[in-house]
Structure formats: C-alpha cells, structure tokens
Design a protein around this motif. Structure first.
Motif, PDB file in Angstrom:
ATOM      1  N   ASP A   5       0.782  -1.149  -0.123  1.00  0.00           N
ATOM      2  CA  ASP A   5       0.054  -0.010  -0.005  1.00  0.00           C
ATOM      3  C   ASP A   5       0.837   1.437  -0.010  1.00  0.00           C
ATOM      4  O   ASP A   5       0.526   2.172   0.400  1.00  0.00           O
ATOM      5  CB  ASP A   5      -0.906   0.044   1.206  1.00  0.00           C
ATOM      6  CG  ASP A   5      -0.204  -0.141   2.454  1.00  0.00           C
ATOM      7  OD1 ASP A   5       0.855  -0.528   2.590  1.00  0.00           O
ATOM      8  OD2 ASP A   5      -0.893   0.160   3.503  1.00  0.00           O
ATOM      9  N   CYS A   6       2.162   1.165  -0.175  1.00  0.00           N
ATOM     10  CA  CYS A   6       3.040   2.287  -0.286  1.00  0.00           C
ATOM     11  C   CYS A   6       3.267   2.847  -1.784  1.00  0.00           C
ATOM     12  O   CYS A   6       3.938   2.007  -2.541  1.00  0.00           O
ATOM     13  CB  CYS A   6       4.254   1.995   0.307  1.00  0.00           C
ATOM     14  SG  CYS A   6       5.677   3.118   0.268  1.00  0.00           S
ATOM     15  N   ILE A   7       3.112   4.014  -2.162  1.00  0.00           N
ATOM     16  CA  ILE A   7       3.255   4.440  -3.112  1.00  0.00           C
ATOM     17  C   ILE A   7       4.788   4.249  -3.769  1.00  0.00           C
ATOM     18  O   ILE A   7       4.886   4.118  -5.017  1.00  0.00           O
ATOM     19  CB  ILE A   7       3.103   6.075  -3.270  1.00  0.00           C
ATOM     20  CG1 ILE A   7       1.632   6.515  -2.807  1.00  0.00           C
ATOM     21  CG2 ILE A   7       3.304   6.884  -4.655  1.00  0.00           C
ATOM     22  CD1 ILE A   7       1.225   7.917  -2.713  1.00  0.00           C
ATOM     23  N   PHE A   8       5.658   4.835  -2.896  1.00  0.00           N
ATOM     24  CA  PHE A   8       7.183   4.725  -3.244  1.00  0.00           C
ATOM     25  C   PHE A   8       7.841   3.524  -3.423  1.00  0.00           C
ATOM     26  O   PHE A   8       8.825   3.323  -3.869  1.00  0.00           O
ATOM     27  CB  PHE A   8       7.984   5.513  -2.415  1.00  0.00           C
ATOM     28  CG  PHE A   8       7.557   7.056  -2.618  1.00  0.00           C
ATOM     29  CD1 PHE A   8       6.898   7.518  -3.669  1.00  0.00           C
ATOM     30  CD2 PHE A   8       8.263   8.098  -1.593  1.00  0.00           C
ATOM     31  CE1 PHE A   8       6.692   9.082  -3.684  1.00  0.00           C
ATOM     32  CE2 PHE A   8       7.922   9.519  -1.653  1.00  0.00           C
ATOM     33  CZ  PHE A   8       7.126   9.812  -2.745  1.00  0.00           C
ATOM     34  N   CYS A   9       7.039   2.234  -2.604  1.00  0.00           N
ATOM     35  CA  CYS A   9       7.635   0.859  -2.948  1.00  0.00           C
ATOM     36  C   CYS A   9       6.883   0.345  -4.122  1.00  0.00           C
ATOM     37  O   CYS A   9       7.417  -0.582  -4.859  1.00  0.00           O
ATOM     38  CB  CYS A   9       7.192   0.124  -1.902  1.00  0.00           C
ATOM     39  SG  CYS A   9       7.559   0.094  -0.367  1.00  0.00           S
ATOM     40  N   ASN A  10       6.140   1.145  -4.662  1.00  0.00           N
ATOM     41  CA  ASN A  10       5.366   0.627  -5.981  1.00  0.00           C
ATOM     42  C   ASN A  10       5.413   1.584  -7.351  1.00  0.00           C
ATOM     43  O   ASN A  10       4.646   1.455  -8.218  1.00  0.00           O
ATOM     44  CB  ASN A  10       3.959   0.240  -5.637  1.00  0.00           C
ATOM     45  CG  ASN A  10       3.722  -0.891  -4.791  1.00  0.00           C
ATOM     46  OD1 ASN A  10       3.921  -2.077  -5.259  1.00  0.00           O
ATOM     47  ND2 ASN A  10       3.552  -0.622  -3.451  1.00  0.00           N
ATOM     48  N   GLU A  43      14.666   0.446  -0.047  1.00  0.00           N
ATOM     49  CA  GLU A  43      14.040  -0.023   1.302  1.00  0.00           C
ATOM     50  C   GLU A  43      12.701   0.604   1.698  1.00  0.00           C
ATOM     51  O   GLU A  43      12.872   2.062   1.886  1.00  0.00           O
ATOM     52  CB  GLU A  43      15.120   0.059   2.196  1.00  0.00           C
ATOM     53  CG  GLU A  43      14.972  -0.364   3.501  1.00  0.00           C
ATOM     54  CD  GLU A  43      16.205  -0.047   4.399  1.00  0.00           C
ATOM     55  OE1 GLU A  43      17.086   0.410   4.030  1.00  0.00           O
ATOM     56  OE2 GLU A  43      15.791   0.015   5.804  1.00  0.00           O
ATOM     57  N   HIS A  44      12.015   0.039   2.328  1.00  0.00           N
ATOM     58  CA  HIS A  44      10.695   0.709   2.985  1.00  0.00           C
ATOM     59  C   HIS A  44      11.018   0.898   4.223  1.00  0.00           C
ATOM     60  O   HIS A  44      11.080   0.327   5.430  1.00  0.00           O
ATOM     61  CB  HIS A  44       9.362  -0.083   3.082  1.00  0.00           C
ATOM     62  CG  HIS A  44       7.983   0.885   3.724  1.00  0.00           C
ATOM     63  ND1 HIS A  44       7.261   1.521   2.762  1.00  0.00           N
ATOM     64  CD2 HIS A  44       8.001   0.780   4.827  1.00  0.00           C
ATOM     65  CE1 HIS A  44       6.525   2.088   3.660  1.00  0.00           C
ATOM     66  NE2 HIS A  44       6.720   1.574   4.995  1.00  0.00           N
ATOM     67  N   GLU A  45      11.409   2.287   4.415  1.00  0.00           N
ATOM     68  CA  GLU A  45      11.394   2.634   5.938  1.00  0.00           C
ATOM     69  C   GLU A  45      10.952   3.922   6.069  1.00  0.00           C
ATOM     70  O   GLU A  45      11.413   5.021   5.369  1.00  0.00           O
ATOM     71  CB  GLU A  45      13.265   2.790   6.187  1.00  0.00           C
ATOM     72  CG  GLU A  45      13.376   3.628   7.577  1.00  0.00           C
ATOM     73  CD  GLU A  45      12.873   2.945   8.757  1.00  0.00           C
ATOM     74  OE1 GLU A  45      13.029   1.947   9.125  1.00  0.00           O
ATOM     75  OE2 GLU A  45      12.240   3.663   9.588  1.00  0.00           O
ATOM     76  N   MET A  94       4.692   8.153   3.829  1.00  0.00           N
ATOM     77  CA  MET A  94       5.469   7.458   4.914  1.00  0.00           C
ATOM     78  C   MET A  94       6.440   6.578   4.542  1.00  0.00           C
ATOM     79  O   MET A  94       6.650   5.362   4.961  1.00  0.00           O
ATOM     80  CB  MET A  94       4.771   7.075   5.940  1.00  0.00           C
ATOM     81  CG  MET A  94       3.444   8.215   6.361  1.00  0.00           C
ATOM     82  SD  MET A  94       4.179   9.684   6.806  1.00  0.00           S
ATOM     83  CE  MET A  94       4.734   9.319   8.486  1.00  0.00           C
ATOM     84  N   HIS A  95       7.244   6.919   3.446  1.00  0.00           N
ATOM     85  CA  HIS A  95       8.425   6.040   3.023  1.00  0.00           C
ATOM     86  C   HIS A  95       9.568   7.081   2.864  1.00  0.00           C
ATOM     87  O   HIS A  95       9.547   8.145   1.855  1.00  0.00           O
ATOM     88  CB  HIS A  95       8.129   5.526   1.853  1.00  0.00           C
ATOM     89  CG  HIS A  95       9.167   4.667   0.882  1.00  0.00           C
ATOM     90  ND1 HIS A  95       8.994   3.427   0.647  1.00  0.00           N
ATOM     91  CD2 HIS A  95      10.508   5.074   0.834  1.00  0.00           C
ATOM     92  CE1 HIS A  95      10.078   2.880   0.005  1.00  0.00           C
ATOM     93  NE2 HIS A  95      10.982   3.943  -0.069  1.00  0.00           N
ATOM     94  N   ALA A  96      10.455   7.281   3.520  1.00  0.00           N
ATOM     95  CA  ALA A  96      11.686   8.168   3.522  1.00  0.00           C
ATOM     96  C   ALA A  96      12.076   8.538   2.384  1.00  0.00           C
ATOM     97  O   ALA A  96      12.283   7.765   1.274  1.00  0.00           O
ATOM     98  CB  ALA A  96      12.988   7.557   4.419  1.00  0.00           C
TER      99      ALA A  96
END
Ligand code: 5GP
Ligand code: ZN
Length: 110
Positions: A5-10, A43-45, A94-96
């Motif tokens: 569900d994270c934009i920046f992971c996807n 990396e998702h952080e 909420m992905h650095a």
C-alpha cells in the motif's frame, strides 16, 4: 520489505530518472518548482534517520548527480534539499525520501 500500500514501494521503473543499488530518483508529481525531484531508497523505511549509512550514502550519491544534471538543464539560482520526518513535519508519504527543489530568481519561473 516492499509494502503493497506504499506509493514509493510501487513506482513503475519506467518512471525512474536514475537509480543505483539502493535508491532511485523520480520527478515529484506535484512539483514546487521546475525540476523538483525525489530521491527514494528501495527499502521501505518511514524515518530517514532509521536508514543505514550505506543507504543514506547511496541517496546522497544520486542527489549530487541530480543537482549537476539540474544545473545543466535549468540553471537554477539556488536549491532546497529537504527531508520531512513525521507527519508533524509535513511528511505525507511515509516512506523516507529527499526532496531536491531547484529555486529560480524570477518568481514566475516555475
Ligand atoms: P512529503 O511531504 O512526504 O515529504 O513529500 C511527498 C512528496 O511526494 C510530495 O512532494 C508529493 O508531491 C509527492 N508525491 C505524492 N504522490 C506521488 C506520486 O504518486 N508520484 C510522485 N512522483 N510523487 C508523488
Ligand atoms: Zn514504501
């Protein structure tokens, strides 16, 4: 680990401006100025300060390259380099990530 569900992971890799082993660059979808970029770790952080040194160094390597490219393309008169940490500081995704925001002396030069 990649969060579904994270934009920046996807982000689709076709949108990457540049990448290295640990991070990538994309254009900001709602730019504050012409050439506004985001430097994002794979990396998702959530919290920038929780990233490891290797990842922060990889982000910084991309930041330096992106700044040089931007100088050549747009000749801005200045830059903001910023990172929002926590909702109270304005973090929305909420992905650095780092912002590279070119600034122009002409106020209408977005
Ligand atoms: P933050 O306030 O979390 O530091 O910044 C998040 C940034 O991500 C904002 O500048 C916003 O315009 C940008 N952004 C939000 N959603 C997307 C997206 O789907 N794609 C891209 N490229 N940027 C996005
Ligand atoms: Zn993520």
């Amino acid at each position: 680990m990649k969060q579904p569900d994270c934009i920046f992971c996807n982000i689709d890799q076709d949108n990457f401006i540049l990448k290295n082993d640990l991070a990538y660059i994309i254009k900001d979808k709602y730019p504050h100025s012409r050439g506004h970029l985001l430097i994002i770790p794979f990396e998702h952080e959530e919290n920038y300060f929780e990233l490891g040194k290797k990842t922060r160094d990889a982000m910084n390597d991309l930041l330096i390259i992106a700044k040089k490219d931007c100088d050549e393309k747009y000749q801005p008169s200045g830059y903001n380099v910023s990172v929002n940490i926590g909702r109270s500081a304005g973090q929305v995704v909420m992905h650095a990530h780092l912002h590279l925001i070119p600034r122009y002396s002409k106020s209408n030069d977005i």
